[in-house]
Structure formats: C-alpha cells, structure tokens
Design a protein around this motif. Structure first.
Motif, mmCIF file in Angstrom:
data_model
loop_
_atom_site.group_PDB
_atom_site.id
_atom_site.type_symbol
_atom_site.label_atom_id
_atom_site.label_comp_id
_atom_site.label_asym_id
_atom_site.label_seq_id
_atom_site.Cartn_x
_atom_site.Cartn_y
_atom_site.Cartn_z
ATOM 1 N N LEU A 93 -60.395 -7.394 3.835
ATOM 2 C CA LEU A 93 -59.783 -8.486 3.080
ATOM 3 C C LEU A 93 -60.783 -9.563 2.700
ATOM 4 C CD1 LEU A 93 -56.380 -9.007 4.937
ATOM 5 C CD2 LEU A 93 -56.823 -7.774 2.810
ATOM 6 N N SER A 94 -62.001 -9.441 3.163
ATOM 7 C CA SER A 94 -63.021 -10.439 2.845
ATOM 8 C C SER A 94 -64.255 -9.727 2.321
ATOM 9 C CB SER A 94 -63.371 -11.271 4.083
ATOM 10 O OG SER A 94 -63.744 -10.418 5.154
ATOM 11 N N PHE A 142 -65.101 -3.667 8.368
ATOM 12 C CA PHE A 142 -65.786 -4.952 8.476
ATOM 13 C C PHE A 142 -67.159 -4.916 7.800
ATOM 14 C CE2 PHE A 142 -62.824 -5.739 12.111
ATOM 15 C CZ PHE A 142 -62.211 -6.846 11.556
ATOM 16 N N ARG A 143 -67.634 -3.693 7.491
ATOM 17 C CA ARG A 143 -68.862 -3.560 6.706
ATOM 18 C C ARG A 143 -68.547 -3.409 5.220
ATOM 19 N NH1 ARG A 143 -70.276 0.017 11.013
ATOM 20 N NH2 ARG A 143 -69.886 1.823 9.644
ATOM 21 N N GLY A 144 -67.265 -3.560 4.856
ATOM 22 C CA GLY A 144 -66.872 -3.517 3.457
ATOM 23 C C GLY A 144 -66.387 -2.173 2.958
ATOM 24 N N GLN A 145 -66.230 -1.197 3.846
ATOM 25 C CA GLN A 145 -65.792 0.136 3.440
ATOM 26 C C GLN A 145 -64.293 0.309 3.682
ATOM 27 O OE1 GLN A 145 -68.174 3.057 5.463
ATOM 28 N NE2 GLN A 145 -70.090 1.986 5.058
ATOM 29 N N ARG A 146 -63.671 1.115 2.841
ATOM 30 C CA ARG A 146 -62.257 1.454 3.010
ATOM 31 C C ARG A 146 -62.154 2.818 3.687
ATOM 32 N NH1 ARG A 146 -58.855 -1.383 -1.280
ATOM 33 N NH2 ARG A 146 -60.239 -3.024 -2.025
ATOM 34 N N ILE A 187 -52.693 -7.180 10.057
ATOM 35 C CA ILE A 187 -53.909 -7.912 9.709
ATOM 36 C C ILE A 187 -54.688 -8.120 11.002
ATOM 37 C CG2 ILE A 187 -54.881 -10.038 8.758
ATOM 38 C CD1 ILE A 187 -52.393 -10.303 7.045
ATOM 39 N N ILE A 188 -55.950 -7.712 10.993
ATOM 40 C CA ILE A 188 -56.769 -7.727 12.202
ATOM 41 C C ILE A 188 -58.023 -8.551 11.956
ATOM 42 C CG2 ILE A 188 -58.040 -6.274 13.837
ATOM 43 C CD1 ILE A 188 -56.087 -4.048 13.225
ATOM 44 N N ASP A 191 -65.204 -16.932 4.166
ATOM 45 C CA ASP A 191 -64.006 -16.890 4.998
ATOM 46 C C ASP A 191 -64.182 -15.911 6.152
ATOM 47 O OD1 ASP A 191 -64.115 -14.834 3.128
ATOM 48 O OD2 ASP A 191 -61.959 -14.471 3.227
ATOM 49 N N ALA A 192 -63.375 -16.111 7.197
ATOM 50 C CA ALA A 192 -63.472 -15.262 8.381
ATOM 51 C C ALA A 192 -63.112 -13.826 8.019
ATOM 52 C CB ALA A 192 -62.534 -15.781 9.465
ATOM 53 N N PRO A 193 -63.901 -12.854 8.438
ATOM 54 C CA PRO A 193 -63.622 -11.460 8.097
ATOM 55 C C PRO A 193 -62.314 -10.973 8.718
ATOM 56 C CG PRO A 193 -65.370 -11.586 9.730
ATOM 57 C CD PRO A 193 -65.106 -12.982 9.277
#
Length: 234
Positions: free
Chosen positions: A119-120, A96-100, A46-47, A126-128
């Motif tokens: 995860l966000s 972090f832009r929502g892409q997998r 988890i990063i 919540d914190a990304p």
C-alpha cells in the motif's frame, strides 16, 4: 490521510474555527469507511511493517476465527501450519519490497487464496503497510442469490434447484439430493430460466454471478470491534 481528504473536500481552503468540525467529519468518514469494508465480499487485512494486523474486515475476521487455514496469534497473521506460516511471511517480505504476491492454500476441500499488495511506495514517506485480500466468497454464500430468488418469486423447490446449480451440481445430483426424477428437475430449471428471462442455464448462472455481492449479516458468533488490536479469536 483523512485531513488531506477534508482539505480537498473544502476546495483546498481552510475555514476558520472549522478544525473541530473537520475532525468530527473525519472520524465519521472513517467509521463509514470501516463499515463499507465490512460489506465487501472479500476478506481484507491491513498489516504494518512489524507484521501486526491493523484492520480486519468482517469476512477476514470470520476466516481468522475459523482458523482452518489462517489465524491470528499475538495480533500477527499466521497459517494453520508451519508451511503456511512460512509462505505468508515470505509473501509479506516481498510485498514490503514492493512486489505483489499470490498464495493458494488448500486443506481438504477448503481452498483459500491470498493476494498481498503493497500500500506504500518505497520512495514515499508514509509508514509501509500491506493489503491482504482473501478469496471472494462462494456464489452460494452471496445473500443476493437468495434475494434474487425472492425477486423472481421462486418456489422453495425452485430456489433449492438454483442453489444446486450455483454449487456446480449436475441435474442428476440435484435430482438425487431432492429425491425426485431428473425430468422434474429439468422442468424446474425450465421454469427458472423463464422467470429469469435466461435462454440457457449458462445465461442464468451468468446473471447470478453478476449480482452485487451482499455479505450475510451473521458470520461471526461474537461481535468484534473494528480495531484488530483489540479482538481475540475463539
């Protein structure tokens, strides 16, 4: 997150004087969850948004300590080469832009896949953070295969043949490795199938691949605490 879970478990009502007990239960629940993560046969990281490793489970710590493809430096996830590091950083930025994203890295005969999952949600407060899942361990590394062999009362030679099949070896390869005739290996495979109730090698391997994953207990030479910010790698 843990407080919200506790409220749900209590039926959404607050119990007077139960704040301390709820905190203790929350702490115990988190400890158990971390131990559950260690028993999953995928490495898990988890990063946070700064690229820091917040948590690494058992197999992830093993992979980081190995350092052949990925490693930890300054508590950040890096590759063993500048090219791998660049790919990892690009995948994290996309996550972090929502892409997998899925990365596949190879060094010699070692191959490692990394799946980056946000995860966000961008609209959440919540914190990304990003979940990084590593390749599933090899079937031969699954301790359940050894347990399967014991359950079937396989002889040491039959168990060795089973492990050879799991590694994808041919009958000729197994025979050469064991120094026996191919007919001997075929006879052992026939006994294997009979004991497992499998009409073919394919069905036998299907049963093996469907076994629950059991992580070997001793993969890290030195103990490492769950808090990734405190561990160091050899």
């Amino acid at each position: 997150m843990w407080q919200a879970t506790e409220t749900a478990w209590n039926g959404g009502s607050e119990v007077p004087g139960a704040a301390g007990a709820a905190g203790v239960r929350s702490g115990l629940a988190q400890q158990h969850l971390m131990r559950v993560f260690d028993e999953i046969d995928y490495g898990m990281l988890i990063i946070d948004a700064q690229g820091r490793i917040l948590h690494a489970n058992h197999l992830a710590r093993h992979e980081l300590a190995n350092g052949r493809i990925i490693m930890s430096y300054g508590n950040s996830l890096l590759g063993s080469s500048a090219e791998f590091t660049s790919q990892i950083q690009q995948a994290m930025e996309s996550s972090f832009r929502g892409q997998r994203k899925l990365l596949m890295m190879t060094v010699g005969d070692k191959e490692l896949s990394l799946a980056f999952t946000p995860l966000s949600h961008p609209l959440e407060a919540d914190a990304p953070s990003v979940l990084v899942l590593l390749s599933r361990q090899s079937t031969c590394d699954n301790l359940a295969v050894r347990m399967f062999a014991r359950t079937l009362n396989l002889s040491p030679s039959e168990e060795s043949v089973l492990m050879g099949l799991c590694r994808g070896l041919s009958i000729a390869d197994i025979a050469r490795q064991h120094g026996v005739a191919e007919s001997t290996v075929r006879s052992q495979i026939k006994t294997l199938r009979e004991k497992a109730g499998a009409p073919s090698i394919r069905r036998l391997l299907h049963r093996v691949n469907s076994l629950p994953p059991v992580v070997p207990a001793l993969r890290i030479i030195t103990p490492m605490p769950h808090n990734a910010t405190e561990f160091s790698h050899p």
